[in-house]
Design an enzyme around this catalytic site. Sequence first.
Site, short mmCIF file in Angstrom:
data_model
loop_
_atom_site.label_atom_id
_atom_site.label_comp_id
_atom_site.label_asym_id
_atom_site.label_seq_id
_atom_site.Cartn_x
_atom_site.Cartn_y
_atom_site.Cartn_z
N ASP A 1 6.74 62.34 103.79
CA ASP A 1 6.74 60.93 104.16
C ASP A 1 5.54 60.63 105.09
O ASP A 1 4.79 59.67 104.88
CB ASP A 1 8.07 60.64 104.86
CG ASP A 1 8.24 59.18 105.22
OD1 ASP A 1 7.60 58.76 106.20
OD2 ASP A 1 8.99 58.49 104.51
N GLU B 1 7.78 62.51 97.66
CA GLU B 1 7.30 62.85 99.01
C GLU B 1 7.38 64.36 99.25
O GLU B 1 6.49 64.95 99.86
CB GLU B 1 8.10 62.09 100.06
CG GLU B 1 7.79 60.60 100.05
CD GLU B 1 8.70 59.77 100.93
OE1 GLU B 1 8.29 58.68 101.33
OE2 GLU B 1 9.85 60.20 101.21
#
Length: 245
Positions: free
Chosen positions: A63, A135
């Site tokens: 992320d 991610e």
Amino acid sequence: MLHWLLERLSKNRDDKLKELEKFLKVNFKDKKLLKKALSHRSFVYYKKGNYLDSNERLEFLGDSLLNFIIVNYLYQKFPLKKEGELSKLKSVIVSEELLARTVEYFNLNKYLLLGPSEEKINGRNKPSLLADMYEAIIAAIYLDKNGGINKAREFVYSTLIYMVENTNIVKEFYNYKGELIKWSKKQNVKVEFKVISTEGEEHNKTFTVELYIDNKKFSQTQANTIKKAQQKLSKEALSIIKRKF
Ligand code: MN
């Protein structure tokens, strides 16, 4: 018999992993790392594994890496845009919906490892699971000895940035309605959307939506979801408003 079947299934999985490595242009030194990036919690529990074998920690790292890569991209790409504008663009690009659409576009959802419980409730198409896997893959590439930040960036450029630059996806997800409402509050005018008709079958509906500004009809449009119609009306209205004020 069963032994033969298990062997074949695990061979299939190895072939799939190789296919994915080819797509990622990384020959993973640590194959387990890549597998972990693909492993949803339900798969790990199903295999009676440990929570630490799921992709959640990788997603946490990925992320931040994704944010870093996108912010750099926007900074270089738009030298004249202000911070506020860049920040809005960033939040659209790294949104769950856009990541999920990218995963689907490149057919990467077939690599997601799910437990049967999650498979049954259609987890393979859940935007949050697809975005998390995306991610986690970024983090796995970054961490692997044969990967690194440049390889991770290349992956993001050839998938997510590709979508941003070659499709209308950013426009589609840009929050025009939110923008219009913000404008209306600043100008102290009333903005309202009214759904005036719904036609068609359950999965093929057409909504007619009208936009009212200060209780006067401003415009009307049709779309297959209310949200899309509102976006369209808001976008048109903003372009007119911006010319006038
Ligand atoms: Mn996430």
